[in-house]
Design a protein around this motif. Structure first.
Motif, PDB file in Angstrom:
ATOM      1  N   TYR A 101       0.837  -1.197   0.000  1.00 60.70           N
ATOM      2  CA  TYR A 101       0.000   0.000   0.000  1.00 60.70           C
ATOM      3  C   TYR A 101       0.877   1.254   0.000  1.00 60.70           C
ATOM      4  CZ  TYR A 101      -3.048   3.729   1.620  1.00 60.70           C
ATOM      5  OH  TYR A 101      -3.708   4.932   1.737  1.00 60.70           O
ATOM      6  N   PHE A 102       1.860   1.282   0.880  1.00 61.28           N
ATOM      7  CA  PHE A 102       2.761   2.418   0.966  1.00 61.28           C
ATOM      8  C   PHE A 102       3.474   2.643  -0.369  1.00 61.28           C
ATOM      9  CE2 PHE A 102       7.060   4.020   1.674  1.00 61.28           C
ATOM     10  CZ  PHE A 102       6.811   5.216   2.333  1.00 61.28           C
ATOM     11  N   ALA A 103       3.969   1.561  -0.971  1.00 64.87           N
ATOM     12  CA  ALA A 103       4.721   1.667  -2.218  1.00 64.87           C
ATOM     13  C   ALA A 103       3.858   2.187  -3.360  1.00 64.87           C
ATOM     14  CB  ALA A 103       5.314   0.308  -2.578  1.00 64.87           C
ATOM     15  N   LEU A 104       2.646   1.684  -3.454  1.00 62.95           N
ATOM     16  CA  LEU A 104       1.755   2.120  -4.536  1.00 62.95           C
ATOM     17  C   LEU A 104       1.323   3.562  -4.333  1.00 62.95           C
ATOM     18  CD1 LEU A 104      -0.383  -1.126  -4.968  1.00 62.95           C
ATOM     19  CD2 LEU A 104       1.442  -0.282  -6.474  1.00 62.95           C
ATOM     20  N   GLU A 105       1.036   3.931  -3.091  1.00 63.01           N
ATOM     21  CA  GLU A 105       0.652   5.312  -2.802  1.00 63.01           C
ATOM     22  C   GLU A 105       1.795   6.279  -3.103  1.00 63.01           C
ATOM     23  OE1 GLU A 105      -2.350   6.956  -1.281  1.00 63.01           O
ATOM     24  OE2 GLU A 105      -2.962   5.257  -2.529  1.00 63.01           O
ATOM     25  N   ARG A 106       3.010   5.819  -2.919  1.00 63.28           N
ATOM     26  CA  ARG A 106       4.171   6.692  -3.135  1.00 63.28           C
ATOM     27  C   ARG A 106       4.579   6.760  -4.607  1.00 63.28           C
ATOM     28  NH1 ARG A 106       9.805   6.627   0.333  1.00 63.28           N
ATOM     29  NH2 ARG A 106       9.427   8.522   1.546  1.00 63.28           N
ATOM     30  N   GLY A 107       3.970   5.902  -5.441  1.00 58.60           N
ATOM     31  CA  GLY A 107       4.191   5.990  -6.873  1.00 58.60           C
ATOM     32  C   GLY A 107       5.338   5.192  -7.443  1.00 58.60           C
ATOM     33  N   TYR A 108       5.834   4.188  -6.706  1.00 62.01           N
ATOM     34  CA  TYR A 108       6.921   3.371  -7.243  1.00 62.01           C
ATOM     35  C   TYR A 108       6.454   2.565  -8.455  1.00 62.01           C
ATOM     36  CZ  TYR A 108       9.488   4.391  -2.938  1.00 62.01           C
ATOM     37  OH  TYR A 108      10.133   5.036  -1.913  1.00 62.01           O
ATOM     38  N   GLN A 109       7.351   2.392  -9.409  1.00 66.43           N
ATOM     39  CA  GLN A 109       7.036   1.634 -10.614  1.00 66.43           C
ATOM     40  C   GLN A 109       7.304   0.140 -10.453  1.00 66.43           C
ATOM     41  OE1 GLN A 109       5.456   3.015 -13.373  1.00 66.43           O
ATOM     42  NE2 GLN A 109       5.293   4.583 -11.777  1.00 66.43           N
ATOM     43  N   GLY A 110       8.058  -0.221  -9.452  1.00 65.71           N
ATOM     44  CA  GLY A 110       8.341  -1.620  -9.177  1.00 65.71           C
ATOM     45  C   GLY A 110       8.630  -1.807  -7.703  1.00 65.71           C
ATOM     46  N   VAL A 111       8.257  -2.984  -7.192  1.00 62.34           N
ATOM     47  CA  VAL A 111       8.422  -3.284  -5.772  1.00 62.34           C
ATOM     48  C   VAL A 111       9.171  -4.601  -5.629  1.00 62.34           C
ATOM     49  CG1 VAL A 111       7.259  -3.718  -3.586  1.00 62.34           C
ATOM     50  CG2 VAL A 111       6.270  -2.093  -5.216  1.00 62.34           C
ATOM     51  N   LEU A 112      10.286  -4.573  -4.901  1.00 65.32           N
ATOM     52  CA  LEU A 112      11.041  -5.784  -4.601  1.00 65.32           C
ATOM     53  C   LEU A 112      10.774  -6.184  -3.163  1.00 65.32           C
ATOM     54  CD1 LEU A 112      12.821  -3.873  -6.650  1.00 65.32           C
ATOM     55  CD2 LEU A 112      14.587  -5.587  -6.248  1.00 65.32           C
ATOM     56  N   THR A 113      10.885  -7.477  -2.884  1.00 65.28           N
ATOM     57  CA  THR A 113      10.764  -7.973  -1.514  1.00 65.28           C
ATOM     58  C   THR A 113      11.907  -8.931  -1.221  1.00 65.28           C
ATOM     59  OG1 THR A 113       9.359  -9.889  -2.074  1.00 65.28           O
ATOM     60  CG2 THR A 113       8.232  -7.806  -1.591  1.00 65.28           C
ATOM     61  N   ILE A 114      12.327  -8.948   0.039  1.00 65.07           N
ATOM     62  CA  ILE A 114      13.380  -9.861   0.478  1.00 65.07           C
ATOM     63  C   ILE A 114      13.196 -10.086   1.976  1.00 65.07           C
ATOM     64  CG2 ILE A 114      15.029  -8.021   0.995  1.00 65.07           C
ATOM     65  CD1 ILE A 114      17.264  -9.824  -0.034  1.00 65.07           C
ATOM     66  N   ASP A 115      13.519 -11.278   2.454  1.00 65.09           N
ATOM     67  CA  ASP A 115      13.449 -11.549   3.887  1.00 65.09           C
ATOM     68  C   ASP A 115      14.508 -10.727   4.627  1.00 65.09           C
ATOM     69  OD1 ASP A 115      11.362 -13.323   3.645  1.00 65.09           O
ATOM     70  OD2 ASP A 115      12.631 -15.113   3.637  1.00 65.09           O
ATOM     71  N   GLY A 116      14.260 -10.499   5.913  1.00 62.21           N
ATOM     72  CA  GLY A 116      15.175  -9.697   6.706  1.00 62.21           C
ATOM     73  C   GLY A 116      16.085 -10.490   7.615  1.00 62.21           C
ATOM     74  N   ASN A 117      16.300 -11.783   7.318  1.00 60.56           N
ATOM     75  CA  ASN A 117      17.109 -12.631   8.197  1.00 60.56           C
ATOM     76  C   ASN A 117      18.513 -12.900   7.659  1.00 60.56           C
ATOM     77  OD1 ASN A 117      16.461 -14.364   6.106  1.00 60.56           O
ATOM     78  ND2 ASN A 117      14.937 -15.499   7.311  1.00 60.56           N
ATOM     79  N   ASN A 118      18.931 -12.110   6.661  1.00 59.69           N
ATOM     80  CA  ASN A 118      20.305 -12.161   6.151  1.00 59.69           C
ATOM     81  C   ASN A 118      20.668 -13.480   5.484  1.00 59.69           C
ATOM     82  OD1 ASN A 118      22.800 -10.770   5.746  1.00 59.69           O
ATOM     83  ND2 ASN A 118      23.743 -11.954   7.389  1.00 59.69           N
ATOM     84  N   LYS A 119      19.669 -14.199   4.958  1.00 61.30           N
ATOM     85  CA  LYS A 119      19.960 -15.447   4.241  1.00 61.30           C
ATOM     86  C   LYS A 119      20.153 -15.211   2.743  1.00 61.30           C
ATOM     87  CE  LYS A 119      16.379 -17.845   5.541  1.00 61.30           C
ATOM     88  NZ  LYS A 119      15.398 -18.932   5.813  1.00 61.30           N
ATOM     89  N   ASP A 120      19.636 -14.082   2.242  1.00 57.14           N
ATOM     90  CA  ASP A 120      19.603 -13.868   0.799  1.00 57.14           C
ATOM     91  C   ASP A 120      20.664 -12.885   0.322  1.00 57.14           C
ATOM     92  OD1 ASP A 120      17.137 -15.430   0.106  1.00 57.14           O
ATOM     93  OD2 ASP A 120      16.248 -14.023   1.530  1.00 57.14           O
ATOM     94  N   SER A 121      21.046 -13.032  -0.941  1.00 57.06           N
ATOM     95  CA  SER A 121      22.087 -12.184  -1.545  1.00 57.06           C
ATOM     96  C   SER A 121      21.483 -10.845  -1.947  1.00 57.06           C
ATOM     97  CB  SER A 121      22.700 -12.891  -2.759  1.00 57.06           C
ATOM     98  OG  SER A 121      21.671 -13.316  -3.662  1.00 57.06           O
ATOM     99  N   ILE A 122      21.376  -9.943  -0.985  1.00 58.87           N
ATOM    100  CA  ILE A 122      20.789  -8.629  -1.252  1.00 58.87           C
ATOM    101  C   ILE A 122      21.596  -7.866  -2.304  1.00 58.87           C
ATOM    102  CG2 ILE A 122      22.026  -7.349   0.546  1.00 58.87           C
ATOM    103  CD1 ILE A 122      19.215  -6.063   1.230  1.00 58.87           C
ATOM    104  N   GLU A 123      22.832  -8.289  -2.512  1.00 62.15           N
ATOM    105  CA  GLU A 123      23.671  -7.673  -3.544  1.00 62.15           C
ATOM    106  C   GLU A 123      23.120  -7.904  -4.952  1.00 62.15           C
ATOM    107  OE1 GLU A 123      26.107  -8.776   0.052  1.00 62.15           O
ATOM    108  OE2 GLU A 123      24.696  -9.846  -1.249  1.00 62.15           O
ATOM    109  N   ASP A 124      22.200  -8.871  -5.108  1.00 62.17           N
ATOM    110  CA  ASP A 124      21.645  -9.187  -6.430  1.00 62.17           C
ATOM    111  C   ASP A 124      20.426  -8.352  -6.797  1.00 62.17           C
ATOM    112  OD1 ASP A 124      23.438 -11.207  -7.306  1.00 62.17           O
ATOM    113  OD2 ASP A 124      22.480 -12.655  -5.967  1.00 62.17           O
ATOM    114  N   VAL A 125      20.087  -7.364  -5.999  1.00 63.35           N
ATOM    115  CA  VAL A 125      18.948  -6.489  -6.312  1.00 63.35           C
ATOM    116  C   VAL A 125      19.003  -5.938  -7.741  1.00 63.35           C
ATOM    117  CG1 VAL A 125      18.054  -4.162  -5.819  1.00 63.35           C
ATOM    118  CG2 VAL A 125      18.203  -5.853  -3.995  1.00 63.35           C
TER     119      VAL A 125
END
Length: 266
Positions: A101-125
């Motif tokens: 909701y926040f992202a759409l209201e703010r007008g972003y053209q794309g939304v990414l999601t990732i877990d916050g437990n440091n298991k994923d390669s956030i460098e690949d955004v």
């Protein structure tokens, strides 16, 4: 810093917002968290080192952490753009709806999601943003495609994803996907605002929204693809996961079957 509260919105849990900066990118990265402690700060440090906070706006979707990890002053030092804190009911699905909701209201053209437990390669955004720019509507991160890496994946989890979850999602989506429980993904604005999707509904309280959004894009004729990522579980100690034990996996399967049967379609 701009602070305010949102309440009484249909399909969106009540929440508080602390905007540390205005919108600075066409894309945002939503990170659902709850009591992730040092893991989320380590992940944010990795993101900052890789310049991710300059490519997209980092928005934390907090489910009500009590461990002190959501200190606003600290988060600003780590390059976080906005902290959303859910005050209404619901679990992961509610946190994501708050963020969407926040992202759409703010007008972003794309939304990414990732877990916050440091298991994923956030460098690949950047891989996800590149595919959004190419016109893809659903970009699924996968540790199982060429270039991806699955590190210390628990054998039961590996078997469940590869032999059950991914084949069933692929069957319903009419397109082959390999890593369908992975929340590291991206959605186009066109997908999220499509009248045949409607993600902002109270039916999505837990893991329903992830399963539903895995299936719905290609059912509607939108473009989907996978990009390689790394998901690394710790070699020793407790596995950081919100899904564990017989009940957790059983509930996940029930949600998957409901999504396949179209029970979440608007």
């Amino acid at each position: 810093m701009k602070e305010y509260e949102r309440s009484g919105l249909a399909g969106v849990p009540d929440y508080r917002a602390a905007e540390f900066a205005p919108r600075q990118s066409a894309y945002c990265l939503l990170i659902p968290v709850i009591n992730e402690g040092a893991r989320i700060l380590t992940e944010l440090g990795r993101a900052q080192k890789a310049g991710i906070d300059k490519l997209c706006d980092i928005v934390l979707c907090d489910g009500g952490s009590t461990d002190g990890s959501m200190n606003p002053e600290t988060l600003q030092l780590y390059g976080v753009n906005t902290l959303l804190t859910k005050t209404g009911p619901g679990k992961q699905g509610a946190q994501l709806r708050m963020g969407l909701y926040f992202a759409l209201e703010r007008g972003y053209q794309g939304v990414l999601t990732i877990d916050g437990n440091n298991k994923d390669s956030i460098e690949d955004v950047p891989r996800f943003i590149e595919k959004l720019r190419e016109g893809y509507d659903l970009v699924q991160g996968s540790r199982f495609v060429r270039g991806g890496h699955a590190v210390n994946t628990p054998p039961v989890r590996y078997a469940a994803v590869r032999l059950i979850h991914a084949p069933l999602i692929s069957l319903a989506a009419h397109q082959w996907f390999t890593d369908t429980t992975n929340a590291y993904r991206a959605y186009s604005r066109e997908y999220l605002t499509h009248p045949g999707v409607r993600p902002l509904r109270d039916v999505f309280m837990g893991y329903e929204l992830l399963a539903y959004l895995s299936i719905r894009a290609t059912q509607l004729g939108l473009k989907a693809c996978e990009v390689p990522v790394t998901r690394a579980y710790p070699a020793t100690g407790k596995t950081p996961t919100k899904i564990s034990g017989f009940k957790g996996n059983s509930d996940l399967l029930k949600v998957l079957l409901a999504a396949m049967a179209g029970k979440y379609d608007p």
